[in-house]
Enzyme design. Structure first.
Site, PDB file in Angstrom:
ATOM      1  N   CYS A  66      53.216  54.878  34.001  1.00  0.00           N
ATOM      2  CA  CYS A  66      52.540  53.891  33.143  1.00  0.00           C
ATOM      3  C   CYS A  66      51.026  53.962  33.319  1.00  0.00           C
ATOM      4  O   CYS A  66      50.273  53.866  32.367  1.00  0.00           O
ATOM      5  CB  CYS A  66      53.013  52.481  33.452  1.00  0.00           C
ATOM      6  N   CYS A  97      58.550  53.671  39.605  1.00  0.00           N
ATOM      7  CA  CYS A  97      57.973  54.447  40.695  1.00  0.00           C
ATOM      8  C   CYS A  97      58.040  53.789  42.055  1.00  0.00           C
ATOM      9  O   CYS A  97      57.724  54.412  43.059  1.00  0.00           O
ATOM     10  CB  CYS A  97      56.520  54.788  40.371  1.00  0.00           C
ATOM     11  N   GLU A  99      39.385  40.120  59.717  1.00  0.00           N
ATOM     12  CA  GLU A  99      40.139  39.715  58.515  1.00  0.00           C
ATOM     13  C   GLU A  99      41.564  39.314  58.918  1.00  0.00           C
ATOM     14  O   GLU A  99      42.236  40.047  59.638  1.00  0.00           O
ATOM     15  CB  GLU A  99      40.166  40.877  57.507  1.00  0.00           C
ATOM     16  N   LYS A 116      34.909  27.479  33.610  1.00  0.00           N
ATOM     17  CA  LYS A 116      34.391  28.300  32.527  1.00  0.00           C
ATOM     18  C   LYS A 116      35.414  28.401  31.402  1.00  0.00           C
ATOM     19  O   LYS A 116      35.121  28.949  30.359  1.00  0.00           O
ATOM     20  CB  LYS A 116      34.055  29.698  33.054  1.00  0.00           C
ATOM     21  N   HIS A 123      29.351  39.003  36.360  1.00  0.00           N
ATOM     22  CA  HIS A 123      28.576  38.007  35.615  1.00  0.00           C
ATOM     23  C   HIS A 123      27.073  38.237  35.741  1.00  0.00           C
ATOM     24  O   HIS A 123      26.576  38.641  36.786  1.00  0.00           O
ATOM     25  CB  HIS A 123      28.867  36.598  36.144  1.00  0.00           C
ATOM     26  N   ALA A 160      37.865  39.399  37.025  1.00  0.00           N
ATOM     27  CA  ALA A 160      37.340  40.768  37.079  1.00  0.00           C
ATOM     28  C   ALA A 160      36.119  40.970  36.187  1.00  0.00           C
ATOM     29  O   ALA A 160      36.004  41.961  35.486  1.00  0.00           O
ATOM     30  CB  ALA A 160      38.438  41.774  36.731  1.00  0.00           C
ATOM     31  N   ILE A 161      35.230  40.002  36.226  1.00  0.00           N
ATOM     32  CA  ILE A 161      34.012  40.111  35.415  1.00  0.00           C
ATOM     33  C   ILE A 161      32.785  40.112  36.308  1.00  0.00           C
ATOM     34  O   ILE A 161      32.699  39.389  37.290  1.00  0.00           O
ATOM     35  CB  ILE A 161      33.939  38.947  34.396  1.00  0.00           C
ATOM     36  N   THR A 167      40.664  35.418  47.411  1.00  0.00           N
ATOM     37  CA  THR A 167      40.113  35.101  46.094  1.00  0.00           C
ATOM     38  C   THR A 167      39.632  36.362  45.377  1.00  0.00           C
ATOM     39  O   THR A 167      39.739  36.476  44.160  1.00  0.00           O
ATOM     40  CB  THR A 167      38.951  34.111  46.272  1.00  0.00           C
ATOM     41  N   THR A 168      39.142  37.324  46.140  1.00  0.00           N
ATOM     42  CA  THR A 168      38.561  38.542  45.578  1.00  0.00           C
ATOM     43  C   THR A 168      39.514  39.325  44.681  1.00  0.00           C
ATOM     44  O   THR A 168      39.112  39.932  43.697  1.00  0.00           O
ATOM     45  CB  THR A 168      38.095  39.461  46.735  1.00  0.00           C
TER      46      THR A 168
END
Lengths: 474, 417
Positions: free
Chosen positions: A404, A444, A34, A252, A52, A49-50, A43-44
């Site tokens: 938070c 923080c 990596e 989309k 599919h 964050a769905i 991209t990840t």
């Protein structure tokens, strides 16, 4: 004689880590390379964050096939590994007559893809499901199987499990060149050259460049920027489902979706760029999102914005994934995974295993394949601050560092000392949610920087990128 | 889950919460409990390592941390129960809050609750400033934590966004840490360093570290990938854009109340102030629940917050002694360019003679302004102002409160002419 790995995988995004995990079931020496200092950094980490179902993929494509397979595999894996998820379901809303007329074809496509529970619903039902939608909805398509997922935890889970089952991980390893001689692939990085019998290219935005190094010119990656706005948790009660637009050929479209952390996302934009590193947000992009958001869910804009970000999808000139086996080179290219990598990764990984076997790699299962359980950073399950037994064992789980997001000192320390440890502030953010909340780390960050510096022996100047900028013309 | 009992539960150990706790003890309330999520009590002044605190409350000049310590010591002396590292997680019932702490989970039930959770500054993301997400972006509060709490390095050259009192506080922290300030920028046509800040501004920004204040200027982009390399600014008069090189940006002011506990309790909120609506006795919409200090609206000074806390204590004590909770109340609404009026609610039982003034804030400089209070078509009050200033609390007469008709619409504070 330098070590020769059985398989080298370039790229530790959702796809590369899933492949590493898949191969770690077998008696193989696998290395995962990596370029960035952590997994899941391309991209990840910056998407919608769905998880599919693949209901709208073009039937017959490899993408449709692997999304479906992955969907089935993840049904078991996501709960087993403790990846935060929420099965909310998706709701495509038709805002005009053209869109309403497009719904039956979309439903038929979903059914052709094996997503048989998709159904068309009336405007009344749309408003019953989503009472806060703007006026003017003409109908909708309900997709019960669409879910939220934590795109940070998923690649960490894959990579951690791969490590536990013997895969080597080399971070900060940007690939300078790839050569093949005497049946061995040489992958040259900045400080060392890795040798392997088989090569998998899961380099995402850079998969075309790696492919060129092996003499192929099958596709070109065009980074397609998607900008997103994250709204405050107080917006969460406004939205019950993943609210999707009727898709067009290019994208989309802009959606509004809760996140597993309890926020609400608005985005993404879709803009083709040339610079594969341009993850900046733009004035035009954010303005456009606010307009779209106001049109879909007017009350959303009354809430505070918690964060903005941009990600780059690895789009190509082709309409399908570019997964190719070059058997003579013992090389599998996994390119063009556009915007569905998180959802399709497990299916892709299984498929890549099959392709490698086809090219002659022997896959002998290990007697034991170790499983893992990731720390829960989602709202659906109990967080450490809500667990008295945990706090009784270790009071640091009741000691809040990030107010938070209610992240405790115990979780911060766990993440710094995990098998795949957080070494950067961003790595800590993706593992724990710390610094991700409405104050955007302003309460923080100083404290967490001090903890990270102390625990890892890194200098605060380095963690704060204080020496990274250009010399200032003072 | 263990449930503790107390007379008054105060959330937030800053100036408002502590001043209120001290006053409650002085008025003879037996059990006063103050919880705070931070490891140390004292609130925001703990972070402000410069002078200027204490004149109103202690008739002495203190630094922020000295001032905070004085309040904490006084509270301890009087027997206030102080629980730090205690994070309120929700409402168990009308007057009981749940918490998490290193000692475990629990709940505290009280006869009255005072919310004094304070404010934060709007960070860069909430202001929708585009660009990458490099290191080196602060608010005044985070900058102060970096410099004074954790002694971490900051950059070499900073731009301060905002030109009000707290911006000067950031200026002092930066120059004290050896950081040069390239510019202070404000969207307003003038800075808002009014009295008492004007002499300090002259001394610090004109004499000691001459620093330009760019007025009518907005920040349009942050440059740099890993570390800030500059900010792009736009002149609001010419539309021209220009880059100011810097490695640090500090967003100052633009306050938003820390209203999580209040909103979780579904208290009625003021859209402009973004805090819970309170009447002249600091009563929220929920019986037995009071609110005071900067939670009510963007920031006032520590002294103002402490004063509110002290006044609220009197009303809380009266409530504990049996004063009935009012049955009827009306919100007091404000219309742009007026952001909020305070009090932002009025109850049937409010004694208007105690409220000689109604305060309000505006979102821009306005000369020769006429402010009206209307209820329906009826004008309750009209007052002329030669200047209205943003980022400064303005005051109008409060005698109109006695003329509010509780059977009518909510009173509206508006600008005419």
């Amino acid at each position: 004689m330098q070590k020769i790995y059985d398989v080298a995988i370039i790229g530790a995004g959702a796809v590369g880590t899933a492949i590493a995990r898949e191969l770690s079931r077998y008696r193989l020496n696998t290395v995962l390379l990596e370029a960035k200092p952590d997994v899941g950094m391309g991209t990840t980490k910056a998407n919608t964050a769905i998880w599919h179902t693949g209901f709208d993929a073009k039937p017959g494509t490899l993408e449709a096939q692997l999304l479906r397979r992955s969907y089935a595999l993840m049904q078991d894996y996501v709960p087993e590994a403790g990846v935060p998820t929420e099965p909310l379901g998706g709701l495509l809303v038709a805002w005009n007559e053209d869109q309403r007329q497009a719904l039956p074809a979309l439903r038929d496509r979903a059914h052709a893809n094996g997503v048989t529970d998709v159904r068309i619903i009336s405007p009344e039902e749309v408003y019953r499901l989503e009472p806060n939608l703007n006026q003017g909805a003409r109908g909708g398509l309900f997709v019960p199987g669409e879910s939220l997922i934590c795109p940070f935890t998923l690649p960490l889970a894959f990579a951690t499990q791969a490590l536990l089952n013997g895969v080597s991980l080399k971070l900060n390893f940007p690939v300078h060149s790839v050569k093949q001689q005497d049946g061995v692939t040489l992958v040259e990085g900045p400080e060392e050259t890795v040798r392997a019998r088989y090569l998998v290219n899961a380099a995402g935005l850079y998969s075309d460049e790696i492919d060129h190094m092996l003499g192929h010119h099958d596709f070109t990656v065009t980074p397609r920027r998607g900008e997103l706005i994250v709204y405050d948790k107080f917006a969460r009660s406004l939205v019950n489902h993943i609210i999707l637009p009727v898709p067009t050929a290019k994208t989309k479209g802009v959606l509004i979706s809760p996140t597993v952390y309890g926020n609400v996302l608005l985005g993404p934009t879709a803009e083709d760029l040339e610079d594969k590193t341009n993850t900046a947000t733009s004035e035009a992009g954010l303005t456009m999102l606010l307009e779209k958001g106001r049109a879909i869910l007017p009350r959303l804009l009354d809430e505070e914005v918690t964060a903005t970000y941009a990600g780059l999808r690895a789009a190509t000139e082709h309409k399908d994934y570019q997964i190719r086996l070059h058997a003579e080179q013992r090389y599998v290219c996994v390119g063009g995974i556009r915007s569905t990598g998180v959802s399709a990764a497990m299916g892709i990984a299984e498929y890549v295993g099959e392709l490698l076997a086809e090219a002659g790699l022997t896959l002998t299962p290990k007697p034991e394949f170790k499983t893992i359980r990731m720390p829960n950073i989602g709202e659906a399950g109990p967080r450490p601050y809500q667990q008295p037994e945990l706090i009784a064992q270790n009071p640091d789980y009741g000691r809040m560092v990030c107010h938070c997001e209610k992240v405790s000192l115990g979780e911060i320390l766990d993440a710094i000392h995990s098998p795949l440890p957080a070494r950067t502030l961003d790595g800590l953010r993706r593992r724990t949610r710390a610094m991700q909340g409405r104050c955007q780390s302003f309460n923080c960050q100083a404290h967490i920087t001090a903890i990270l510096a102390k625990e890892t022996g890194q200098s605060p100047r380095f963690l704060l990128s204080l020496d990274a900028g250009k010399e200032l013309p003072l | 889950m263990s449930i503790a009992q107390t007379d008054v539960l105060i959330v937030g150990a800053g100036p408002a919460g502590l001043a209120s706790a001290i006053q409650l003890k002085r008025q003879g309330v037996t059990r006063v409990t103050v919880v705070d999520r931070e490891p140390e009590a004292g609130g925001m002044p703990r972070l402000c390592h410069h002078t200027g605190f204490g004149v109103w409350d202690f008739h002495r000049l203190y630094t922020g941390p000295q001032y905070a310590r004085r309040y904490v010591a006084l509270a301890r002396e009087l027997g206030v129960e102080l629980l730090t590292e205690t994070t309120i997680t929700g409402w168990r019932s009308e007057r009981a809050l749940t918490f998490t702490s290193p000692g475990g989970l629990g709940a505290i039930e009280a006869r009255a609750i005072l919310l004094a959770t304070g404010v934060r500054e709007r960070p860069r993301a909430a202001r929708l400033i585009p660009g990458y997400r490099p290191r080196g972006v602060f608010t005044t509060g985070s900058l102060q934590r970096f410099v004074d709490e954790e002694h971490l390095p900051v950059g070499k050259r900073a731009v301060i966004v905002g030109a009000e009192g707290v911006s000067l506080s950031a200026f002092m922290t930066l120059t004290g840490a050896g950081v040069a300030v390239a510019a202070m920028i404000t969207e307003f046509p003038r800075d808002q360093l009014y009295l008492p800040y004007a002499p300090a501004k002259w001394w610090l920004m004109d004499v000691r570290h001459p620093t330009p204040i760019r007025t009518a200027t907005r920040i349009t982009r942050i440059l740099g990938r890993k570390r800030v390399e500059g900010v792009e600014v736009e002149s609001l008069s010419t539309g021209q854009r220009q880059v100011i090189p810097c490695d640090t940006v500090v967003f100052t002011g633009d306050w938003i109340p820390e209203h999580e506990v209040a909103r979780k309790g579904e208290l009625a909120m003021d859209a402009g102030a973004k805090g819970p609506r309170v009447d002249g006795q600091f009563r929220t919409s929920a019986p037995g629940v009071f609110a005071a200090g900067n939670l009510l609206r963007g920031a006032e000074t520590a002294a103002t917050s402490a004063m509110e806390g002290r006044f609220a204590a009197g009303h809380i004590a009266d409530f504990l002694a049996g004063r009935a909770w009012p049955r009827r109340r009306l919100p007091i609404l404000a219309q742009s360019p007026i952001i909020w009026a305070f009090p932002n609610a009025i109850s049937v039982s409010d004694d208007p003679t105690r409220l000689k003034r109604v305060s309000f804030r505006v979102e821009k400089f306005i000369d020769d302004a006429v402010v009206q209070v209307r209820q329906g078509r009826k004008v309750l009050h009209e007052q002329r102002f030669s200047h209205l200033l943003p980022n400064e609390t303005m005051r109008m007469k409060g005698d109109w409160l006695s003329r509010v008709d509780f059977g009518g619409d909510p009173p509206q504070v508006i600008l005419t002419g």
